[in-house]
Design a protein around this motif. Structure first.
Motif, PDB file in Angstrom:
ATOM      1  N   LYS A   1       5.962 -46.456 -50.215  1.00  0.00           N
ATOM      2  CA  LYS A   1       6.378 -47.716 -49.658  1.00  0.00           C
ATOM      3  C   LYS A   1       6.003 -48.927 -50.295  1.00  0.00           C
ATOM      4  O   LYS A   1       6.865 -50.071 -50.426  1.00  0.00           O
TER       5      LYS A   1
ATOM      6  N   ALA B   1       8.084 -58.549 -41.906  1.00  0.00           N
ATOM      7  CA  ALA B   1       8.641 -58.781 -40.523  1.00  0.00           C
ATOM      8  C   ALA B   1      10.308 -58.931 -40.953  1.00  0.00           C
ATOM      9  O   ALA B   1      10.797 -59.118 -41.843  1.00  0.00           O
ATOM     10  N   LYS B   2      11.017 -58.955 -39.698  1.00  0.00           N
ATOM     11  CA  LYS B   2      12.652 -59.180 -39.905  1.00  0.00           C
ATOM     12  C   LYS B   2      12.929 -60.449 -40.723  1.00  0.00           C
ATOM     13  O   LYS B   2      12.151 -61.434 -40.181  1.00  0.00           O
TER      14      LYS B   2
ATOM     15  N   ASP C   1      10.259 -45.870 -46.026  1.00  0.00           N
ATOM     16  CA  ASP C   1       9.098 -46.936 -45.445  1.00  0.00           C
ATOM     17  C   ASP C   1       9.195 -48.019 -46.189  1.00  0.00           C
ATOM     18  O   ASP C   1       9.155 -48.205 -47.401  1.00  0.00           O
ATOM     19  N   ARG C   2       9.412 -49.176 -45.213  1.00  0.00           N
ATOM     20  CA  ARG C   2       9.204 -50.412 -45.876  1.00  0.00           C
ATOM     21  C   ARG C   2       8.200 -51.380 -45.478  1.00  0.00           C
ATOM     22  O   ARG C   2       7.386 -50.968 -44.467  1.00  0.00           O
TER      23      ARG C   2
ATOM     24  N   TYR D   1       8.130 -53.873 -43.641  1.00  0.00           N
ATOM     25  CA  TYR D   1       8.391 -54.344 -42.340  1.00  0.00           C
ATOM     26  C   TYR D   1       8.811 -53.413 -41.338  1.00  0.00           C
ATOM     27  O   TYR D   1       9.079 -53.590 -39.975  1.00  0.00           O
ATOM     28  N   LYS D   2       9.233 -51.914 -41.970  1.00  0.00           N
ATOM     29  CA  LYS D   2       9.490 -51.401 -40.969  1.00  0.00           C
ATOM     30  C   LYS D   2       9.322 -49.692 -41.378  1.00  0.00           C
ATOM     31  O   LYS D   2       9.044 -49.385 -42.678  1.00  0.00           O
ATOM     32  N   ASP D   3       9.088 -48.836 -40.570  1.00  0.00           N
ATOM     33  CA  ASP D   3       9.137 -47.106 -40.911  1.00  0.00           C
ATOM     34  C   ASP D   3      10.290 -46.747 -41.196  1.00  0.00           C
ATOM     35  O   ASP D   3      11.162 -46.979 -40.342  1.00  0.00           O
TER      36      ASP D   3
ATOM     37  N   VAL E   1      13.353 -43.808 -41.187  1.00  0.00           N
ATOM     38  CA  VAL E   1      13.707 -42.527 -40.144  1.00  0.00           C
ATOM     39  C   VAL E   1      13.769 -41.347 -40.873  1.00  0.00           C
ATOM     40  O   VAL E   1      13.860 -41.278 -42.135  1.00  0.00           O
TER      41      VAL E   1
ATOM     42  N   SER F   1       9.626 -37.996 -39.740  1.00  0.00           N
ATOM     43  CA  SER F   1       9.831 -39.126 -40.829  1.00  0.00           C
ATOM     44  C   SER F   1       8.580 -38.803 -41.583  1.00  0.00           C
ATOM     45  O   SER F   1       7.593 -38.784 -40.988  1.00  0.00           O
TER      46      SER F   1
ATOM     47  N   SER G   1       6.645 -41.438 -42.189  1.00  0.00           N
ATOM     48  CA  SER G   1       5.759 -42.433 -41.542  1.00  0.00           C
ATOM     49  C   SER G   1       5.088 -41.738 -40.158  1.00  0.00           C
ATOM     50  O   SER G   1       3.809 -41.856 -40.078  1.00  0.00           O
TER      51      SER G   1
END
Length: 408
Positions: free
Chosen positions: A164, A219-220, A294-295, A297-299, A301, A393, A395
């Motif tokens: 990531k 984060a978003k 994987d980023r 700010y988020k995992d 899927v 996933s 993550s």
């Protein structure tokens, strides 16, 4: 994939060397054309000899340039068993640990690594306002297409297992790999597949003009930040206008992958048939790869969950027919995806099963019940009592097995 012996050179097994691309092997009365791949280790040569292989067929065009060829003569043939006739029904297999499909996976990993380095160089050159040419990108695209036609699953598996921390690099390479595979599935020409790959490699090039604080925000994004992020498409158009020889197909991939069928996308708000086939393909592929990654700010899927989301985005955002064709192209459990079997073993799908998507070939390396790494075992689910219990996933797996990629 099988290769014609007419385009290959027949060599004694004693005269083969590293880098040669084998298209067939002969033991006694049959020639095996089922397996094909490049020799990358001395152990593979030894294994061929130990299994009684007398002759091999080598494709010079697909072999490394340094290879030297010593074709067999008729006298050599008579020293062995009687001259044989190629028989495509022979199914002699290479030993599991040194199979040529494993060789192609190794080659695919090297290719993906080279691709990331090239994308990194492109980004740096563009940031430094250097002139960018497509020569190296075109060579890379040709190599990726060759890899896909030899073993699509090896290429997809190698590109799917990623880090990531290198999202922009890996996303560009993965989109290119997925577009090649999708184009192959749709029966597009190699010339178009090459243009798709080039478009995939440069499709996010405009992000070099976006503030790193926005790109790396864990984060978003706020509405204001998202508007800034969307400008990467405007930046991209200015950048690619300075690249000589870029095809319209590559431009469509680069500039249309955020458009939506209902006109709510960006940068131009195109709708319906205003978005070309290649632009629509890029929309599907870009979203799928972003969902599974994987980023900061988020995992990501699992592919299975990503497919469900793609379907929900039809018919207003994504083309329904293309989405279902893309899912069929990758299969329910694509190469490179992580699965858990019903006996609690965890593995990576190394080969999908197009005839029965629920029964791929899985390379198992960990036991959740034992909570430890196990000897790597390749399980062909179409011939096994085991079934897949669930998709995982990366993550999810990393929380259980840190650095699991090292085991594969």
């Amino acid at each position: 994939m099988q290769y014609s012996l007419e385009e290959s050179i027949k060599l004694s097994v004693d005269d083969i060397s590293l880098g040669m691309f084998i298209t067939g092997v002969q033991k006694r009365k049959r020639v095996n054309l089922k397996q094909a791949g490049r020799i990358s280790s001395r152990e593979q040569i030894i294994t061929l000899r130990e299994n009684g292989i007398k002759f091999v067929w080598v494709n010079e065009k697909l072999s490394d340039r340094h290879c030297f060829y010593k074709p067999v003569n008729q006298q050599q043939v008579f020293h062995h068993e009687e001259q044989t006739i190629p028989n495509e029904l022979s199914h002699t297999q290479f030993p599991e640990n040194t199979s040529l499909s494993n060789v192609e996976y190794g080659r695919a990993k090297e290719l993906i690594s080279e691709a990331k380095q090239l994308v990194q160089k492109l980004l740096v050159d563009m940031q430094d306002n250097k002139n960018v040419t497509l020569n190296d990108v075109e060579i890379l695209a040709d190599d990726m297409i060759e890899s896909a036609f030899i073993n699509t699953d090896a290429l997809l598996c190698a590109s799917a297992l990623r880090n990531k921390d290198s999202y922009l690099l890996e996303h560009s390479v993965n989109v290119a790999c997925l577009l090649i595979s999708f184009g192959k599935y749709l029966g597009l020409t190699k010339a178009i597949m090459k243009e798709l790959a080039i478009g995939g490699i440069i499709h996010d090039i405009g992000k070099i003009e976006v503030d790193d604080a926005i790109l790396q925000k864990p984060a978003k994004l706020s509405p204001e930040e998202f508007e800034e992020m969307k400008k990467h498409q405007t930046h991209a158009e200015k950048i690619i206008n300075g690249i000589d020889g870029l095809s319209q197909t590559s431009r469509d991939v680069c500039l249309m992958h955020h458009e939506k069928l209902d006109g709510s996308g960006y940068p131009r708000g195109l709708s319906g048939d205003q978005i070309s086939l290649y632009g629509k393909m890029a929309c599907v592929v870009d979203i799928y790869d972003a969902l599974t990654a994987d980023r900061v700010y988020k995992d990501g899927v699992s592919p299975l969950e990503a497919f469900k989301i793609l379907i929900r985005l039809t018919p207003y955002h994504l083309d329904t027919d293309l989405v279902y064709k893309f899912i069929n192209c990758l299969s329910v459990y694509p190469a490179g995806s992580i699965v858990q079997l019903d006996d609690y073993r965890v593995g990576v799908v190394c080969e999908s099963n197009k005839s029965n998507p629920l029964e791929p070939i899985v390379k198992c390396f960990y036991s959740l019940s034992l909570k430890e790494q196990v000897n790597i075992t390749v399980v062909d689910l179409k011939n096994s009592v085991n079934v897949i219990k669930q998709a995982l996933s990366p993550s999810e797996l990393e929380k259980i097995i840190p650095n699991f990629r090292e085991y594969i």
